[in-house]
Write a protein that holds these residues in place. Structure first.
Motif, PDB file in Angstrom:
ATOM      1  N   HIS A  27       5.842 -24.398  13.304  1.00  0.00           N
ATOM      2  CA  HIS A  27       6.612 -25.629  13.469  1.00  0.00           C
ATOM      3  C   HIS A  27       7.938 -25.627  12.704  1.00  0.00           C
ATOM      4  O   HIS A  27       8.957 -26.050  13.245  1.00  0.00           O
ATOM      5  N   GLY A  28       7.926 -25.194  11.453  1.00  0.00           N
ATOM      6  CA  GLY A  28       9.128 -25.298  10.635  1.00  0.00           C
ATOM      7  C   GLY A  28      10.291 -24.487  11.176  1.00  0.00           C
ATOM      8  O   GLY A  28      11.400 -25.011  11.370  1.00  0.00           O
ATOM      9  N   LEU A  29      10.067 -23.201  11.426  1.00  0.00           N
ATOM     10  CA  LEU A  29      11.145 -22.350  11.941  1.00  0.00           C
ATOM     11  C   LEU A  29      11.582 -22.768  13.343  1.00  0.00           C
ATOM     12  O   LEU A  29      12.792 -22.864  13.615  1.00  0.00           O
ATOM     13  N   PRO A  30      10.646 -23.052  14.276  1.00  0.00           N
ATOM     14  CA  PRO A  30      11.093 -23.553  15.586  1.00  0.00           C
ATOM     15  C   PRO A  30      11.879 -24.848  15.482  1.00  0.00           C
ATOM     16  O   PRO A  30      12.866 -25.044  16.198  1.00  0.00           O
ATOM     17  N   ALA A  31      11.464 -25.750  14.573  1.00  0.00           N
ATOM     18  CA  ALA A  31      12.179 -27.023  14.429  1.00  0.00           C
ATOM     19  C   ALA A  31      13.602 -26.801  13.937  1.00  0.00           C
ATOM     20  O   ALA A  31      14.545 -27.460  14.404  1.00  0.00           O
ATOM     21  N   ALA A  32      13.777 -25.869  12.999  1.00  0.00           N
ATOM     22  CA  ALA A  32      15.128 -25.571  12.507  1.00  0.00           C
ATOM     23  C   ALA A  32      16.000 -25.006  13.630  1.00  0.00           C
ATOM     24  O   ALA A  32      17.178 -25.365  13.768  1.00  0.00           O
ATOM     25  N   ARG A  49      13.808 -32.903  20.026  1.00  0.00           N
ATOM     26  CA  ARG A  49      14.056 -33.325  18.653  1.00  0.00           C
ATOM     27  C   ARG A  49      14.350 -34.811  18.497  1.00  0.00           C
ATOM     28  O   ARG A  49      14.155 -35.366  17.422  1.00  0.00           O
ATOM     29  N   ASP A  50      14.809 -35.489  19.556  1.00  0.00           N
ATOM     30  CA  ASP A  50      15.296 -36.871  19.416  1.00  0.00           C
ATOM     31  C   ASP A  50      14.319 -37.847  20.055  1.00  0.00           C
ATOM     32  O   ASP A  50      14.185 -37.890  21.290  1.00  0.00           O
ATOM     33  N   PRO A  51      13.630 -38.694  19.261  1.00  0.00           N
ATOM     34  CA  PRO A  51      12.687 -39.662  19.837  1.00  0.00           C
ATOM     35  C   PRO A  51      13.337 -40.615  20.833  1.00  0.00           C
ATOM     36  O   PRO A  51      12.709 -41.028  21.807  1.00  0.00           O
ATOM     37  N   ALA A  52      14.609 -40.980  20.591  1.00  0.00           N
ATOM     38  CA  ALA A  52      15.294 -41.895  21.514  1.00  0.00           C
ATOM     39  C   ALA A  52      15.471 -41.241  22.883  1.00  0.00           C
ATOM     40  O   ALA A  52      15.353 -41.903  23.924  1.00  0.00           O
ATOM     41  N   VAL A  53      15.749 -39.942  22.906  1.00  0.00           N
ATOM     42  CA  VAL A  53      15.885 -39.229  24.171  1.00  0.00           C
ATOM     43  C   VAL A  53      14.531 -39.134  24.870  1.00  0.00           C
ATOM     44  O   VAL A  53      14.414 -39.321  26.088  1.00  0.00           O
ATOM     45  N   PRO A 222       5.528 -28.921  19.360  1.00  0.00           N
ATOM     46  CA  PRO A 222       6.347 -28.091  18.469  1.00  0.00           C
ATOM     47  C   PRO A 222       7.043 -28.971  17.439  1.00  0.00           C
ATOM     48  O   PRO A 222       7.293 -30.152  17.669  1.00  0.00           O
ATOM     49  N   GLY A 223       7.322 -28.407  16.290  1.00  0.00           N
ATOM     50  CA  GLY A 223       8.143 -29.108  15.313  1.00  0.00           C
ATOM     51  C   GLY A 223       7.467 -30.242  14.584  1.00  0.00           C
ATOM     52  O   GLY A 223       8.125 -31.204  14.157  1.00  0.00           O
ATOM     53  N   GLU A 428       4.582 -49.428  21.798  1.00  0.00           N
ATOM     54  CA  GLU A 428       5.014 -48.396  20.849  1.00  0.00           C
ATOM     55  C   GLU A 428       4.656 -47.024  21.415  1.00  0.00           C
ATOM     56  O   GLU A 428       3.485 -46.684  21.559  1.00  0.00           O
ATOM     57  N   ARG A 429       5.683 -46.257  21.765  1.00  0.00           N
ATOM     58  CA  ARG A 429       5.466 -44.931  22.341  1.00  0.00           C
ATOM     59  C   ARG A 429       4.986 -43.940  21.286  1.00  0.00           C
ATOM     60  O   ARG A 429       5.338 -44.040  20.115  1.00  0.00           O
ATOM     61  N   ARG A 430       4.192 -42.985  21.712  1.00  0.00           N
ATOM     62  CA  ARG A 430       3.721 -41.937  20.820  1.00  0.00           C
ATOM     63  C   ARG A 430       4.882 -40.989  20.531  1.00  0.00           C
ATOM     64  O   ARG A 430       5.650 -40.637  21.425  1.00  0.00           O
ATOM     65  N   ASP A 431       4.999 -40.599  19.289  1.00  0.00           N
ATOM     66  CA  ASP A 431       6.096 -39.726  18.878  1.00  0.00           C
ATOM     67  C   ASP A 431       5.673 -38.275  19.066  1.00  0.00           C
ATOM     68  O   ASP A 431       5.530 -37.508  18.108  1.00  0.00           O
ATOM     69  N   LEU A 432       5.452 -37.899  20.332  1.00  0.00           N
ATOM     70  CA  LEU A 432       5.051 -36.547  20.675  1.00  0.00           C
ATOM     71  C   LEU A 432       5.974 -36.013  21.759  1.00  0.00           C
ATOM     72  O   LEU A 432       6.553 -36.780  22.533  1.00  0.00           O
ATOM     73  N   VAL A 433       6.092 -34.714  21.824  1.00  0.00           N
ATOM     74  CA  VAL A 433       6.976 -34.065  22.788  1.00  0.00           C
ATOM     75  C   VAL A 433       6.213 -33.688  24.051  1.00  0.00           C
ATOM     76  O   VAL A 433       6.607 -34.016  25.169  1.00  0.00           O
ATOM     77  N   THR A 434       5.101 -32.996  23.887  1.00  0.00           N
ATOM     78  CA  THR A 434       4.347 -32.481  25.021  1.00  0.00           C
ATOM     79  C   THR A 434       3.680 -33.598  25.806  1.00  0.00           C
ATOM     80  O   THR A 434       3.638 -33.572  27.034  1.00  0.00           O
ATOM     81  N   LEU A 435       3.156 -34.583  25.097  1.00  0.00           N
ATOM     82  CA  LEU A 435       2.396 -35.666  25.708  1.00  0.00           C
ATOM     83  C   LEU A 435       3.216 -36.948  25.709  1.00  0.00           C
ATOM     84  O   LEU A 435       3.933 -37.243  24.752  1.00  0.00           O
ATOM     85  N   ARG A 436       3.097 -37.717  26.781  1.00  0.00           N
ATOM     86  CA  ARG A 436       3.810 -38.986  26.882  1.00  0.00           C
ATOM     87  C   ARG A 436       2.790 -40.103  27.087  1.00  0.00           C
ATOM     88  O   ARG A 436       2.032 -40.115  28.066  1.00  0.00           O
TER      89      ARG A 436
END
Length: 446
Positions: A27-32, A49-53, A222-223, A428-436
């Motif tokens: 997670h750390g290196l991919p996030a960077a 990376r952007d929750p608003a997006v 990720p991240g 309140e949306r879940r703060d996840l990338v893969t799952l919505r």
């Protein structure tokens, strides 16, 4: 006491350090890398990376789509095109496995693949999500009997009884007045209770499974920040500890459930402990996550389209079509990936073995080349079932039929019991990338 020279340090002392090192690699290196790419304007990096997006990804999806059927991104080739996504998901030229040999040997050891079941996540081998044939074929054959059309149809009464029990509690809550969190009270426990029955989990452990299921699902992203990763690491260890004892109980006293049959498998079908853990965890994570997100997303959409909800209440036989449109319009799984297994061509581009293709499922399910007026939510849409929400090809979701059943039964029962239900605040949306999905959904029942 200090460790004697030459003596290995205690595992419980090393565990936090190893966990943080695994976080750094996973997670750390991919996030960077994604942060840097997002600053350069990479649309996929911004999405990740952007929750608003992520809350409204349509603009990014269209930006990717405008760059052609296969665009470049921080993750490599990426597609928002339904035709290309379907080709990648269905073709045997692509697999889910990642070429771990590309990592340095110390990194492979640190990730602990093949060593410690207690740190294995949903997206790590030998999970069916990340292994290709012949292993995937074997695992899928062992579990598919529980998800045949006949088995799913036979589960309908059980799902309805479970839904009715949860709605009875909501009825009591309604009498006391005030708002209710529909996710916590209904959308989350419904699929967990159903999957717990499939796994022969005692009723008094269902709350634990809610916690473990959320933790297992988070490992798909990720991240993850380190605190969340470490919390997930602890939860996965608790889950694996439960499963180890659970398997032993079922060896002594088997039932007619799926896990008992897996534990009792012999000869060529016999599973290692690590494989048993991986299959049980995947059934929990995937069986829980898809349905809870489907139910929450559906209520949000239908509340915003009251005329369509009222039409479904009047003609409940149309609920299966409505569920397909929810899956298309607001897909519970938003992103996946495949790896080229051979040198091949995709959308006019040459790919080498090991090249990774990212598939934006949420974007493909709103491709205007397939779906007319794709951003419009319409439960009468004739071709909604052409969506890729459950993937396609060899890795088509083995539990898709059960998820659909839970969606239809759960939404119909909720509508019949509370026809005046309204969303009472901002979901309140879940703060996840893969799952919505929706983390919290305040509703007024009457």
């Amino acid at each position: 006491m200090p460790t004697a020279p030459g003596r290995a340090a205690r595992p419980d002392v090393l565990r936090p350090a190893r966990a943080l090192a695994r976080w750094s690699l996973r997670h750390g290196l991919p996030a960077a890398h994604l942060r840097r790419a997002a600053r350069r304007g990479d649309p996929v990096a911004r999405l990740l990376r952007d929750p608003a997006v992520r809350a409204d990804p349509r603009a990014v999806h269209e930006q990717v789509r405008s760059r052609g059927p296969l665009a470049d991104s921080a993750l490599g080739p990426v597609t928002a095109a339904h035709a290309v996504a379907a080709e990648v998901l269905r073709s045997d030229r692509f697999g889910v496995g990642f070429d771990w040999s590309r990592l340095p040997r110390p990194a492979r050891r640190l990730l602990a693949f093949g060593d410690d079941p207690a740190v294995t996540g949903v997206a790590e081998p030998p999970s069916m999500l990340v292994v290709d044939p012949p292993d995937h074929t074997r695992y899928r054959r062992l579990v598919s009997g529980a998800f045949t059309p006949r088995a799913v149809a036979a589960a309908e009464d059980r799902v309805r009884r479970t839904a009715d029990r949860l709605l009875d509690r909501l009825e009591a809550e309604a009498r006391r007045g005030g708002d209710v969190d529909l996710v916590a009270a209904y959308a989350a426990p419904l699929p967990v209770l159903v999957i717990a029955d499939l796994l022969a989990v005692p009723a008094d452990r269902v709350d634990d499974f809610l916690h473990w299921g959320a933790a297992a699902a988070a490992t798909l992203d990720p991240g993850l920040p380190p605190r969340r990763f470490l919390a997930g690491d602890r939860a996965l260890r608790e889950l694996h500890g439960f499963l180890e004892a659970h398997f032993e109980r079922l060896r002594r006293d088997p039932g007619d459930d799926l896990v008992s049959s897996l534990v009792a498998a012999r000869d060529a079908d016999a599973l290692t402990d690590r494989e048993l853990h991986a299959i049980a965890m995947l059934l929990l994570g995937a069986g829980f996550e898809t349905t809870v997100n489907l139910l929450g997303n559906a209520v949000v959409l239908l509340d915003a389209h009251r005329d369509q909800w009222e039409g479904l209440a009047a003609e409940p036989e149309r609920w299966p079509d409505a569920v397909e449109e929810v899956l298309r319009h607001d897909s519970p799984v938003q992103i996946t990936g495949r790896t080229a297994r051979v040198e091949t061509e995709l959308a006019g581009r040459r790919l080498q073995p090991g090249d990774r293709v990212t598939v934006l499922l949420g974007a493909a399910n709103r491709d205007p080349a397939v779906f007319a007026d794709p951003d419009r939510f319409d439960v009468t849409r004739a071709d909604a079932r052409a969506h890729l929400a459950f993937s396609a090809g060899p890795h088509y979701c083995v539990g898709a039929g059960l998820a659909r059943l839970e969606g239809v039964v759960g939404l119909r029962a909720l509508t019949e019991r509370f026809p005046g239900l309204r969303v009472a605040g901002r979901p309140e949306r879940r703060d996840l990338v893969t799952l919505r999905g929706v983390e919290h959904l305040p509703v007024r029942l009457r």
